[in-house]
Write an enzyme that holds these catalytic residues in place. Sequence first.
Site, PDB file in Angstrom:
ATOM      1  N   CYS A 381       0.862  -1.203   0.000  1.00  0.00           N
ATOM      2  CA  CYS A 381       0.000   0.000   0.000  1.00  0.00           C
ATOM      3  C   CYS A 381       0.884   1.234   0.000  1.00  0.00           C
ATOM      4  O   CYS A 381       0.474   2.287   0.491  1.00  0.00           O
ATOM      5  CB  CYS A 381      -0.903   0.022   1.233  1.00  0.00           C
ATOM      6  SG  CYS A 381      -2.207  -1.196   1.181  1.00  0.00           S
ATOM      7  N   ARG A 383       3.877   2.514  -2.794  1.00  0.00           N
ATOM      8  CA  ARG A 383       3.859   2.935  -4.191  1.00  0.00           C
ATOM      9  C   ARG A 383       4.255   1.740  -5.037  1.00  0.00           C
ATOM     10  O   ARG A 383       5.116   0.941  -4.640  1.00  0.00           O
ATOM     11  CB  ARG A 383       4.853   4.083  -4.437  1.00  0.00           C
ATOM     12  CG  ARG A 383       4.387   5.438  -3.911  1.00  0.00           C
ATOM     13  CD  ARG A 383       3.234   6.025  -4.741  1.00  0.00           C
ATOM     14  NE  ARG A 383       2.824   7.332  -4.283  1.00  0.00           N
ATOM     15  CZ  ARG A 383       1.831   7.566  -3.408  1.00  0.00           C
ATOM     16  NH1 ARG A 383       1.150   6.563  -2.904  1.00  0.00           N
ATOM     17  NH2 ARG A 383       1.514   8.800  -3.058  1.00  0.00           N
ATOM     18  N   ASP A 407      -2.429  -2.544  -3.623  1.00  0.00           N
ATOM     19  CA  ASP A 407      -3.268  -1.350  -3.781  1.00  0.00           C
ATOM     20  C   ASP A 407      -2.654  -0.429  -4.837  1.00  0.00           C
ATOM     21  O   ASP A 407      -3.332   0.437  -5.380  1.00  0.00           O
ATOM     22  CB  ASP A 407      -3.329  -0.623  -2.432  1.00  0.00           C
ATOM     23  CG  ASP A 407      -4.138   0.656  -2.482  1.00  0.00           C
ATOM     24  OD1 ASP A 407      -5.296   0.596  -2.954  1.00  0.00           O
ATOM     25  OD2 ASP A 407      -3.636   1.717  -2.059  1.00  0.00           O
ATOM     26  N   GLU A 412       0.884   2.457 -12.809  1.00  0.00           N
ATOM     27  CA  GLU A 412      -0.489   2.850 -12.542  1.00  0.00           C
ATOM     28  C   GLU A 412      -1.009   3.803 -13.606  1.00  0.00           C
ATOM     29  O   GLU A 412      -0.260   4.702 -14.006  1.00  0.00           O
ATOM     30  CB  GLU A 412      -0.527   3.537 -11.167  1.00  0.00           C
ATOM     31  CG  GLU A 412      -1.629   2.994 -10.288  1.00  0.00           C
ATOM     32  CD  GLU A 412      -1.476   3.419  -8.849  1.00  0.00           C
ATOM     33  OE1 GLU A 412      -0.595   2.857  -8.168  1.00  0.00           O
ATOM     34  OE2 GLU A 412      -2.229   4.306  -8.440  1.00  0.00           O
ATOM     35  N   HIS A 430      -5.796   1.589  -5.868  1.00  0.00           N
ATOM     36  CA  HIS A 430      -5.215   2.685  -5.072  1.00  0.00           C
ATOM     37  C   HIS A 430      -6.290   3.370  -4.199  1.00  0.00           C
ATOM     38  O   HIS A 430      -6.525   4.567  -4.318  1.00  0.00           O
ATOM     39  CB  HIS A 430      -4.535   3.711  -5.995  1.00  0.00           C
ATOM     40  CG  HIS A 430      -3.495   4.537  -5.293  1.00  0.00           C
ATOM     41  ND1 HIS A 430      -2.389   5.034  -5.914  1.00  0.00           N
ATOM     42  CD2 HIS A 430      -3.400   4.969  -4.004  1.00  0.00           C
ATOM     43  CE1 HIS A 430      -1.660   5.734  -5.055  1.00  0.00           C
ATOM     44  NE2 HIS A 430      -2.262   5.699  -3.876  1.00  0.00           N
ATOM     45  N   ILE A 431      -6.887   2.551  -3.340  1.00  0.00           N
ATOM     46  CA  ILE A 431      -7.979   3.083  -2.508  1.00  0.00           C
ATOM     47  C   ILE A 431      -7.625   3.080  -1.023  1.00  0.00           C
ATOM     48  O   ILE A 431      -8.500   3.218  -0.169  1.00  0.00           O
ATOM     49  CB  ILE A 431      -9.290   2.273  -2.713  1.00  0.00           C
ATOM     50  CG1 ILE A 431      -9.037   0.763  -2.496  1.00  0.00           C
ATOM     51  CG2 ILE A 431      -9.904   2.547  -4.066  1.00  0.00           C
ATOM     52  CD1 ILE A 431     -10.296  -0.068  -2.365  1.00  0.00           C
TER      53      ILE A 431
HETATM   54  N1  LIG Z   1      -1.778   3.508  -1.150  1.00  0.00           N
HETATM   55  C1  LIG Z   1      -2.166   4.658  -0.663  1.00  0.00           C
HETATM   56  O1  LIG Z   1      -3.284   5.105  -0.896  1.00  0.00           O
HETATM   57  C2  LIG Z   1      -1.266   5.437   0.198  1.00  0.00           C
HETATM   58  C3  LIG Z   1       0.091   5.318   0.068  1.00  0.00           C
HETATM   59  N2  LIG Z   1       0.917   6.027   0.868  1.00  0.00           N
HETATM   60  C4  LIG Z   1       2.358   5.846   0.706  1.00  0.00           C
HETATM   61  O2  LIG Z   1       2.899   5.481   1.963  1.00  0.00           O
HETATM   62  C5  LIG Z   1       4.109   6.182   2.163  1.00  0.00           C
HETATM   63  C6  LIG Z   1       4.426   6.272   3.631  1.00  0.00           C
HETATM   64  O3  LIG Z   1       3.564   7.186   4.275  1.00  0.00           O
HETATM   65  P1  LIG Z   1       3.811   7.588   5.815  1.00  0.00           P
HETATM   66  O4  LIG Z   1       3.865   6.374   6.658  1.00  0.00           O
HETATM   67  O5  LIG Z   1       2.852   8.634   6.157  1.00  0.00           O
HETATM   68  O6  LIG Z   1       5.276   8.204   5.694  1.00  0.00           O
HETATM   69  P2  LIG Z   1       6.446   8.191   6.764  1.00  0.00           P
HETATM   70  O7  LIG Z   1       7.437   9.157   6.272  1.00  0.00           O
HETATM   71  O8  LIG Z   1       5.885   8.374   8.134  1.00  0.00           O
HETATM   72  O9  LIG Z   1       7.030   6.706   6.672  1.00  0.00           O
HETATM   73  C7  LIG Z   1       7.908   6.271   5.693  1.00  0.00           C
HETATM   74  C8  LIG Z   1       8.975   5.428   6.362  1.00  0.00           C
HETATM   75  O10 LIG Z   1       9.772   4.817   5.361  1.00  0.00           O
HETATM   76  C9  LIG Z   1      11.080   4.760   5.873  1.00  0.00           C
HETATM   77  N3  LIG Z   1      12.038   4.557   4.805  1.00  0.00           N
HETATM   78  C10 LIG Z   1      12.505   5.439   3.913  1.00  0.00           C
HETATM   79  N4  LIG Z   1      13.414   4.851   3.111  1.00  0.00           N
HETATM   80  C11 LIG Z   1      13.492   3.565   3.509  1.00  0.00           C
HETATM   81  C12 LIG Z   1      14.251   2.458   3.069  1.00  0.00           C
HETATM   82  N5  LIG Z   1      15.118   2.565   2.057  1.00  0.00           N
HETATM   83  N6  LIG Z   1      14.086   1.281   3.695  1.00  0.00           N
HETATM   84  C13 LIG Z   1      13.221   1.176   4.732  1.00  0.00           C
HETATM   85  N7  LIG Z   1      12.487   2.192   5.193  1.00  0.00           N
HETATM   86  C14 LIG Z   1      12.621   3.369   4.583  1.00  0.00           C
HETATM   87  C15 LIG Z   1      11.254   6.107   6.574  1.00  0.00           C
HETATM   88  O11 LIG Z   1      12.344   6.096   7.472  1.00  0.00           O
HETATM   89  C16 LIG Z   1       9.912   6.256   7.256  1.00  0.00           C
HETATM   90  O12 LIG Z   1       9.919   5.743   8.563  1.00  0.00           O
HETATM   91  C17 LIG Z   1       3.877   7.507   1.458  1.00  0.00           C
HETATM   92  O13 LIG Z   1       5.084   8.125   1.095  1.00  0.00           O
HETATM   93  C18 LIG Z   1       3.031   7.127   0.278  1.00  0.00           C
HETATM   94  O14 LIG Z   1       3.863   6.884  -0.839  1.00  0.00           O
HETATM   95  C19 LIG Z   1       0.431   6.873   1.798  1.00  0.00           C
HETATM   96  C20 LIG Z   1      -0.902   7.016   1.973  1.00  0.00           C
HETATM   97  C21 LIG Z   1      -1.879   6.326   1.174  1.00  0.00           C
HETATM   98  O1  LIG Z   2      -1.436  10.123   0.172  1.00  0.00           O
HETATM   99  C1  LIG Z   2      -0.922   9.323  -0.621  1.00  0.00           C
HETATM  100  O2  LIG Z   2       0.308   9.225  -0.773  1.00  0.00           O
HETATM  101  C2  LIG Z   2      -1.803   8.473  -1.389  1.00  0.00           C
HETATM  102  O3  LIG Z   2      -1.371   7.573  -2.041  1.00  0.00           O
HETATM  103  C3  LIG Z   2      -3.239   8.794  -1.329  1.00  0.00           C
HETATM  104  O4  LIG Z   2      -4.020   7.703  -1.498  1.00  0.00           O
END
Ligand SMILES: NC(=O)C1=CN([C@@H]2O[C@H](COP(=O)(O)OP(=O)(O)OC[C@H]3O[C@@H](n4cnc5c(N)ncnc54)[C@H](O)[C@@H]3O)[C@@H](O)[C@H]2O)C=CC1
Ligand SMILES: O=C(O)C(=O)CO
Length: 496
Positions: A381, A383, A407, A412, A430-431
């Site tokens: 979930c 990228r 997801d 995409e 992607h939900i």
């Molecule tokens: N599928 C979806 O709808 C959604 C997807 N996302 C994705 O989830 C990602 C994370 O979101 P959050 O948790 O809020 O961000 P965050 O910044 O709190 O967490 C990301 C974590 O990844 C770690 N990280 C970075 N590089 C790394 C590596 N090489 N190996 C291991 N860990 C590593 C960071 O240290 C951090 O703890 C977003 O950047 C976004 O791309 C976020 C929300 C919804």
């Molecule tokens: O906030 C994000 O990164 C998302 O992927 C939204 O779904």
Amino acid sequence: MRLRLSYTRTSLCLSSLCHALFLGDLYELHRHFTTWISKYSFFKWSWHGHVPNVFLFCFMFFVVSGYVVRLVIDAHLLLFLLVQFHLSIILARYTYTYCNTPSTHTLVAFMAKPVSIEVWNPNGKYRVVSTKPMPGTRWINLLIQNDCRLEICTEKKTILSIEDIIALIGDKCDGVIGQLTEDWGEELFSALSRAGGKAFSNMAVGYNNVDVDAANKYGVAVGNTPGVLTETTAELAASLSLAAARRIVEADEFMRAGLYDGWLPHLFVGNLLKGQTVGVIGAGRIGSAYARMMVEGFKMNLIYYDLYQATRLEKFVTAYAAFLKASGETPVTWKRASSMDEVLQEADMISLHPVLDKTTYHLVNKERLAKMKKEAILINCSRGPVIDEVALVEHLKHNPMFRVGLDVFEDEPHMKPGLSELKNAIVVPHIASASKWTREGMATLAALNVLGKIKRYPVWFDSNRVEPFLNENSQPPAACPSIVNAKALGLPTSKL
Ligand SMILES: NC(=O)C1=CN([C@@H]2O[C@H](COP(=O)(O)OP(=O)(O)OC[C@H]3O[C@@H](n4cnc5c(N)ncnc54)[C@H](O)[C@@H]3O)[C@@H](O)[C@H]2O)C=CC1
Ligand SMILES: O=C(O)C(=O)CO
């Protein structure tokens, strides 16, 4: 005479084709082609979404001039047109690449097809553009109550092109709320900057679609929407984990196909989660929330890998283990892995939650898939490009007991060939952040990022604590909730 007629016909056909390309549906074909071709870095420098516009303009110009020249030369017209065709390509390339001037941009904006918009508060002082309608009304009210003229793009097109967005930005624009499907780089930030805008916010926490260096170059603040989607996204990851472990989608299809003719000992046997090990890669906000759900909800042991220690998560699992022990139950355990491979080898279920950057691109590849247990479950979930999807399809084909819940996808909205046919893959579009509360909150945070920058508010002191902005019953703080390049731009931080 016959020769002259055939030349006339040829040039007429070419010019009609050109007009059709320029004005009609064939233009869309061009757009798709250039979007596709611009994925390949070799072409990136010159073949850009705008080039077809400029190219077609030049092409038309040369074809028309061809008529004039025909009157004079009256021979070798076809050859002449071919030469013109090549010249126009070269001219278009150089016009865009080397004459990246306001006039070329005006030409590009002028030649882009008009995009439909909905206008709120037409007399507002600040012009803010949202590239998509977003859920809820609070974000709209906050903007219009603060003297913004809001223009929402209502174009019936899921992904806007760069020229569409340049046309939306226009000559004067103070800020833009954009989407994760849009490619925010040099072209868009330069267009926004020329229109006087210094504020942009993604309606997403992930901002891998944004070239932050380009934004810095033009002094544009880049906002994102952390925190408000943490639990919602973790819940979808947990849903996919359960669905994959208990083969819910396969079983649902089986029922609907009328294949169920009675209980059987072997029917859709899946995995028990209790006592198994959940692996989390990227234990940030979402990864930690997911880990807590799986540990507390299903009494799974935890192994995680992150560049940083997840202290709060460790404390939570330690306290929960003590609680279970005191209740006479087997306590859960946790471990911070020293490498990602350790997680892959030990975990029964692995969920990916890192940001997407150079370090996490194809983090899960053929070699790493081979290190995972044959019956493991992999959830993504984060990228799409974090997984090498071609390698994943092959792995799923050869390991029918290995299951995935996805997801997000590498290309995409497309899936790699073969993925959709595999029974051991669950795929959703992607939900993960798609709960009403979260999506409305994302819209609010994105709007407040843009508004805050326009109003020269400071940046909120802790982007992990955005609750005060989400409380519908009070005025939001006078701050930008989350600006990812605040430091680079030297923006002040709120002391609240
Ligand atoms: N599928 C979806 O709808 C959604 C997807 N996302 C994705 O989830 C990602 C994370 O979101 P959050 O948790 O809020 O961000 P965050 O910044 O709190 O967490 C990301 C974590 O990844 C770690 N990280 C970075 N590089 C790394 C590596 N090489 N190996 C291991 N860990 C590593 C960071 O240290 C951090 O703890 C977003 O950047 C976004 O791309 C976020 C929300 C919804
Ligand atoms: O906030 C994000 O990164 C998302 O992927 C939204 O779904």
